[in-house]
Design a protein around this motif. Structure first.
Motif, PDB file in Angstrom:
ATOM      1  N   LYS A   1       0.800  -1.223   0.000  1.00 38.43           N
ATOM      2  CA  LYS A   1       0.000   0.000   0.000  1.00 38.43           C
ATOM      3  C   LYS A   1       0.833   1.273   0.000  1.00 38.43           C
ATOM      4  CE  LYS A   1      -3.971  -2.038   2.410  1.00 38.43           C
ATOM      5  NZ  LYS A   1      -4.857  -1.950   3.610  1.00 38.43           N
ATOM      6  N   GLY A   2       2.082   1.187   0.407  1.00 33.28           N
ATOM      7  CA  GLY A   2       2.889   2.403   0.525  1.00 33.28           C
ATOM      8  C   GLY A   2       2.592   3.118   1.831  1.00 33.28           C
ATOM      9  N   PRO A   3       2.954   4.390   1.935  1.00 33.27           N
ATOM     10  CA  PRO A   3       3.488   5.211   0.843  1.00 33.27           C
ATOM     11  C   PRO A   3       4.928   4.837   0.484  1.00 33.27           C
ATOM     12  CG  PRO A   3       3.500   6.468   2.883  1.00 33.27           C
ATOM     13  CD  PRO A   3       2.811   5.164   3.191  1.00 33.27           C
ATOM     14  N   PHE A   4       5.229   4.908  -0.813  1.00 32.56           N
ATOM     15  CA  PHE A   4       6.522   4.528  -1.343  1.00 32.56           C
ATOM     16  C   PHE A   4       7.347   5.770  -1.685  1.00 32.56           C
ATOM     17  CE2 PHE A   4       3.361   1.420  -2.950  1.00 32.56           C
ATOM     18  CZ  PHE A   4       3.798   0.289  -2.277  1.00 32.56           C
ATOM     19  N   PRO A   5       8.660   5.657  -1.629  1.00 30.43           N
ATOM     20  CA  PRO A   5       9.486   6.657  -2.306  1.00 30.43           C
ATOM     21  C   PRO A   5       9.257   6.522  -3.808  1.00 30.43           C
ATOM     22  CG  PRO A   5      10.838   4.807  -1.625  1.00 30.43           C
ATOM     23  CD  PRO A   5       9.466   4.559  -1.067  1.00 30.43           C
ATOM     24  N   ALA A   6       9.484   7.579  -4.552  1.00 25.35           N
ATOM     25  CA  ALA A   6       9.155   7.554  -5.977  1.00 25.35           C
ATOM     26  C   ALA A   6      10.318   8.039  -6.816  1.00 25.35           C
ATOM     27  CB  ALA A   6       7.921   8.415  -6.255  1.00 25.35           C
ATOM     28  N   VAL A   7      10.389   7.511  -8.028  1.00 24.79           N
ATOM     29  CA  VAL A   7      11.352   7.962  -9.031  1.00 24.79           C
ATOM     30  C   VAL A   7      10.580   8.398 -10.268  1.00 24.79           C
ATOM     31  CG1 VAL A   7      13.296   7.354 -10.511  1.00 24.79           C
ATOM     32  CG2 VAL A   7      13.159   6.413  -8.187  1.00 24.79           C
ATOM     33  N   VAL A   8      10.723   9.663 -10.638  1.00 22.84           N
ATOM     34  CA  VAL A   8      10.180  10.155 -11.908  1.00 22.84           C
ATOM     35  C   VAL A   8      11.300  10.040 -12.936  1.00 22.84           C
ATOM     36  CG1 VAL A   8       9.227  12.134 -13.137  1.00 22.84           C
ATOM     37  CG2 VAL A   8       8.566  11.699 -10.750  1.00 22.84           C
TER      38      VAL A   8
ATOM     39  N   ASP B   1      25.076   0.613  -9.509  1.00 24.37           N
ATOM     40  CA  ASP B   1      25.394   1.946  -8.981  1.00 24.37           C
ATOM     41  C   ASP B   1      24.137   2.759  -8.721  1.00 24.37           C
ATOM     42  OD1 ASP B   1      28.307   1.810  -8.983  1.00 24.37           O
ATOM     43  OD2 ASP B   1      28.120   1.693 -11.166  1.00 24.37           O
ATOM     44  N   VAL B   2      23.121   2.585  -9.559  1.00 28.39           N
ATOM     45  CA  VAL B   2      21.833   3.238  -9.314  1.00 28.39           C
ATOM     46  C   VAL B   2      21.221   2.719  -8.023  1.00 28.39           C
ATOM     47  CG1 VAL B   2      19.452   3.454 -10.153  1.00 28.39           C
ATOM     48  CG2 VAL B   2      21.381   3.752 -11.731  1.00 28.39           C
ATOM     49  N   ARG B   3      21.215   1.405  -7.873  1.00 26.28           N
ATOM     50  CA  ARG B   3      20.645   0.792  -6.673  1.00 26.28           C
ATOM     51  C   ARG B   3      21.352   1.298  -5.418  1.00 26.28           C
ATOM     52  NH1 ARG B   3      21.546  -4.264  -7.798  1.00 26.28           N
ATOM     53  NH2 ARG B   3      19.427  -4.877  -8.400  1.00 26.28           N
ATOM     54  N   ALA B   4      22.672   1.328  -5.449  1.00 26.04           N
ATOM     55  CA  ALA B   4      23.434   1.759  -4.275  1.00 26.04           C
ATOM     56  C   ALA B   4      23.162   3.227  -3.941  1.00 26.04           C
ATOM     57  CB  ALA B   4      24.923   1.527  -4.507  1.00 26.04           C
ATOM     58  N   PHE B   5      23.065   4.070  -4.960  1.00 24.62           N
ATOM     59  CA  PHE B   5      22.814   5.490  -4.747  1.00 24.62           C
ATOM     60  C   PHE B   5      21.432   5.701  -4.131  1.00 24.62           C
ATOM     61  CE2 PHE B   5      21.262   9.616  -6.364  1.00 24.62           C
ATOM     62  CZ  PHE B   5      22.237  10.467  -5.862  1.00 24.62           C
ATOM     63  N   LEU B   6      20.418   5.035  -4.687  1.00 22.73           N
ATOM     64  CA  LEU B   6      19.071   5.191  -4.154  1.00 22.73           C
ATOM     65  C   LEU B   6      18.975   4.667  -2.727  1.00 22.73           C
ATOM     66  CD1 LEU B   6      16.970   4.167  -7.296  1.00 22.73           C
ATOM     67  CD2 LEU B   6      17.214   6.464  -6.322  1.00 22.73           C
ATOM     68  N   GLU B   7      19.640   3.549  -2.473  1.00 29.41           N
ATOM     69  CA  GLU B   7      19.625   3.005  -1.120  1.00 29.41           C
ATOM     70  C   GLU B   7      20.298   3.958  -0.133  1.00 29.41           C
ATOM     71  OE1 GLU B   7      21.574  -0.780   1.238  1.00 29.41           O
ATOM     72  OE2 GLU B   7      20.762  -1.095  -0.790  1.00 29.41           O
ATOM     73  N   GLU B   8      21.383   4.582  -0.565  1.00 30.76           N
ATOM     74  CA  GLU B   8      22.095   5.513   0.299  1.00 30.76           C
ATOM     75  C   GLU B   8      21.255   6.758   0.592  1.00 30.76           C
ATOM     76  OE1 GLU B   8      26.021   8.460   0.185  1.00 30.76           O
ATOM     77  OE2 GLU B   8      25.749   6.934  -1.374  1.00 30.76           O
ATOM     78  N   LYS B   9      20.582   7.299  -0.427  1.00 28.71           N
ATOM     79  CA  LYS B   9      19.856   8.562  -0.274  1.00 28.71           C
ATOM     80  C   LYS B   9      18.451   8.403   0.273  1.00 28.71           C
ATOM     81  CE  LYS B   9      23.505  10.438  -1.730  1.00 28.71           C
ATOM     82  NZ  LYS B   9      24.472  10.875  -0.686  1.00 28.71           N
ATOM     83  N   LEU B  10      17.828   7.239   0.024  1.00 26.16           N
ATOM     84  CA  LEU B  10      16.449   7.039   0.454  1.00 26.16           C
ATOM     85  C   LEU B  10      16.286   5.911   1.456  1.00 26.16           C
ATOM     86  CD1 LEU B  10      14.654   7.377  -3.006  1.00 26.16           C
ATOM     87  CD2 LEU B  10      14.849   9.093  -1.232  1.00 26.16           C
ATOM     88  N   GLY B  11      17.332   5.176   1.684  1.00 24.19           N
ATOM     89  CA  GLY B  11      17.218   4.028   2.583  1.00 24.19           C
ATOM     90  C   GLY B  11      16.795   2.790   1.828  1.00 24.19           C
ATOM     91  N   LYS B  12      17.128   1.626   2.338  1.00 22.68           N
ATOM     92  CA  LYS B  12      16.786   0.365   1.684  1.00 22.68           C
ATOM     93  C   LYS B  12      15.293   0.171   1.742  1.00 22.68           C
ATOM     94  CE  LYS B  12      18.067  -4.514   1.446  1.00 22.68           C
ATOM     95  NZ  LYS B  12      18.419  -4.400   0.039  1.00 22.68           N
ATOM     96  N   GLN B  13      14.694  -0.120   0.578  1.00 24.10           N
ATOM     97  CA  GLN B  13      13.228  -0.235   0.515  1.00 24.10           C
ATOM     98  C   GLN B  13      12.790  -1.677   0.761  1.00 24.10           C
ATOM     99  OE1 GLN B  13      11.723   2.656   0.451  1.00 24.10           O
ATOM    100  NE2 GLN B  13      13.812   3.469   0.310  1.00 24.10           N
TER     101      GLN B  13
END
Length: 237
Positions: free
Chosen positions: A41-48, A225-237
């Motif tokens: 259900k989220g709420p989720f972080p989002a990528v546009v 590298d995308v995965r690592a960056f998103l995990e670092e900035k938004l936390g592991k989902q």
């Protein structure tokens, strides 16, 4: 710029993870995009995600037939726990101001969704979409991070946007492949220098394992590298 007090957007029923075409509106403006949503259900972080010029030229289906796997990229983001949304630009090939407005409206739309955490929205783009990510990133102060892949020069629009990087308040991941076109490599280096000069948070990666500009047409070795960056900035989902 963000629109004032948008009404909450209705959430269409879609199959989790499977990219789906959705219609959306912000005020009187209508748009269309591809949505891939995590399970739950989220709420989720989002990528546009801002697509490359190939979709402006060939259309969504035409670009997919040529190997530009937008669906695969969005689904990969959803599998990582991010609601992924790619606005399909309708303003032709050359109207950059209208492109900018379409991207910013897409961010506004995503932020209205009840299944999105509006404080956790990332802007990501490839080629012309990378250029638009930079431009819109300098115009907004509500983005969590920027991911810019092989950004296109855009007949001088990129150089103009680099002059405004002092206004950026989000960390930036820059990706390019060493076999890409010289103008793209030169602009990549120009942006990296400008971000460092203005003491912005940036990580720049130049790959040398082949692929050129089309490396980012599909999920590949660069995805780690995308995965690592998103995990670092938004936390592991």
């Amino acid at each position: 710029a963000p629109t004032s007090s948008p009404t909450p957007a209705p959430i269409p029923t879609i199959t989790p993870l499977i990219p789906t075409m959705v219609d959306y509106s912000i005020g009187v403006e209508q748009g269309q995009g591809i949505l891939s949503r995590p399970k739950g259900k989220g709420p989720f972080p989002a990528v546009v995600y801002n697509h490359g010029k190939i979709i402006d030229k060939e259309g969504y289906q035409g670009a997919m037939e040529l190997g530009y796997n937008l669906d695969g990229i969005l689904q990969a983001l959803a599998e990582e726990g991010f609601l992924a949304f790619a606005p399909i630009r309708k303003s032709g090939l050359r109207d950059m101001p209208l492109h900018n407005e379409e991207v910013s409206r897409a961010v506004d739309y995503v932020k209205t969704r009840a299944d999105v955490d509006p404080s956790q929205v990332v802007l990501m783009g490839f080629s012309r979409g990378g250029l638009l990510t930079l431009i819109v990133g300098t115009e907004r102060n509500d983005l969590k991070a920027l991911l810019i892949m092989a950004p296109a020069p855009g007949q001088g629009h990129f150089a103009e946007a680099v002059q405004r990087v002092s206004s950026l308040n989000a960390p930036v991941l820059l990706l390019v492949e060493a076999g890409d076109d010289p103008p793209i490599l030169e602009d990549f280096e120009m942006l990296e220098r400008a971000l460092h000069e203005h003491e912005k948070e940036v990580k720049a990666i130049r790959y040398d394992r082949g692929g050129g500009h089309q490396l980012f047409w599909d999920v590949g070795y660069w995805w780690e590298d995308v995965r690592a960056f998103l995990e670092e900035k938004l936390g592991k989902q």
